[in-house]
Design an enzyme around this catalytic site. Structure first.
Site, mmCIF file in Angstrom:
data_model
loop_
_atom_site.group_PDB
_atom_site.id
_atom_site.type_symbol
_atom_site.label_atom_id
_atom_site.label_comp_id
_atom_site.label_asym_id
_atom_site.label_seq_id
_atom_site.Cartn_x
_atom_site.Cartn_y
_atom_site.Cartn_z
ATOM 1 N N ILE A 100 -2.661 1.203 2.033
ATOM 2 C CA ILE A 100 -1.855 0.466 3.011
ATOM 3 C C ILE A 100 -0.913 1.369 3.808
ATOM 4 C CG2 ILE A 100 -1.941 -1.671 1.674
ATOM 5 C CD1 ILE A 100 1.048 -1.111 0.957
ATOM 6 N N TYR A 101 -0.800 2.643 3.457
ATOM 7 C CA TYR A 101 0.058 3.527 4.233
ATOM 8 C C TYR A 101 -0.548 3.725 5.620
ATOM 9 C CZ TYR A 101 2.498 4.872 -0.120
ATOM 10 O OH TYR A 101 3.212 4.880 -1.301
#
Length: 342
Positions: free
Chosen positions: A61-62
């Site tokens: 999700i970064y």
């Protein structure tokens, strides 16, 4: 660079890990952390390796996978020199099954991470959070299959409560499956809740702490003091990022920073260097994840190793950051004889 065993495993990791939350920055939340592209990220990797820092942490999700992609390009041609840790569990896509720790989602998450990272294995794969909707047996069976397939080498958890982690360890032990050797947890001088239950569990079960946000969500950078405005370049300038982080009472923060200033003057080190060194002396800590927007910040954070605070300095910081724990921990601490050895 000092190396330590990761929990009860035979894997040695550097005491500092470089986090890649500052890579990419393709949305408002992560842009507040940083927006390093491939060239700058490669430079940060170069500096890290020169210092003996060989572990790099990311997550799907970064920046919507961009951080993993940039990391993959930054380590291209030197995969054998680095350790990669990454995470999944949170939503990745709009589908009903593109979230959580189901067998379906974890296998897809690992395959996606391998592609983005440009590698055929992940050294440490961590569940980014506990999924109460999926049976623990399904999750750990899937992870064990991925270990046996050679796609991941060690497994860990992140942001679990004590019972989440203990239940998972018990299930692994029952079936002889791969066991969590790491717990990526929030821990800092202004966030010591990890000590209440997760630290005793980690020591008892040999689970190494992989510490995230060791500078208290950017509050222990040395730039926040009484009567001073926030630094111009900081994630704290982003309301979205600030609201998502742990909330800290101002007076408590100032008290801790005052103690850090005092100790820093004694040892000739900066506030963040002292705060990081304090963590490196805490029981159960295997590695501390540092972030860096640029080369200057990275080199500064690397200055947290190679020396140690004295017992008196540690005690001073302990006292300044002490808070009364919630029940049942305050009650348990009244009976020193019953506490686990540290």
């Amino acid at each position: 660079m000092e190396y330590r065993f990761l929990g009860g495993s035979g894997l040695k990791v550097p005491v500092l890990t470089l986090g890649t939350g500052t890579f990419g920055g393709n949305n408002e939340f992560f842009k507040a952390w940083g927006n390093a592209g491939v060239e700058e990220a490669t430079r940060l990797v170069d500096i890290s390796l020169e210092a003996g820092l060989t572990m790099f942490d990311s997550a799907d999700i970064y920046s919507d996978g961009q951080a993993e992609e940039i990391l993959g390009k930054a380590i291209a041609g030197r995969r054998d020199q680095v350790l990669i840790s990454t995470k999944a569990t949170f939503r990745w896509g709009d589908g009903q099954n593109e979230v959580g720790s189901s067998r379906f989602h974890l296998i897809r998450a690992v395959e996606g991470a391998l592609k983005r990272l440009g590698t055929d294995y992940i050294d440490l794969f961590q569940l980014h959070g506990f999924d109460a909707q999926t049976p623990v047996e399904e999750t750990l069976s899937a992870l064990d299959d991925l270990v046996r397939a050679g796609k991941i080498r060690y497994i860990g958890a992140s942001n679990f409560s004590g019972w989440h982690l203990m239940k998972s360890l018990a299930v692994s032990d029952r079936y002889g499956w791969a066991r969590h050797v790491a717990h990526q947890a929030y821990y800092s001088l202004i966030g010591r809740e990890y000590e209440w239950e997760l630290m005793p569990l980690a020591l008892d079960q040999k689970v190494g702490a992989v510490v995230w946000s060791p500078l208290g969500w950017a509050k222990l950078t040395g730039k926040i003091r009484r009567g001073q405005p926030l630094p111009e370049t900081s994630r704290l300038q982003s309301q979205m990022s600030n609201d998502a982080g742990p909330q800290v009472d101002d007076e408590y923060l100032y008290r801790v920073v005052d103690a850090l200033d005092e100790v820093g003057a004694e040892v000739g080190k900066s506030v963040p260097q002292v705060a990081l060194n304090w963590l490196l002396q805490r029981p159960s800590v295997s590695t501390v994840i540092i972030g860096a927007r640029n080369e200057e910040q990275l080199r500064s954070n690397l200055g947290a190793v190679g020396w140690n605070l004295t017992a008196e300095q540690v005690a001073k910081l302990d006292a300044a950051s002490a808070v009364t724990p919630v029940y049942p921990y305050w009650h348990q601490r009244r009976f020193e004889r019953n506490q686990p050895p540290v």
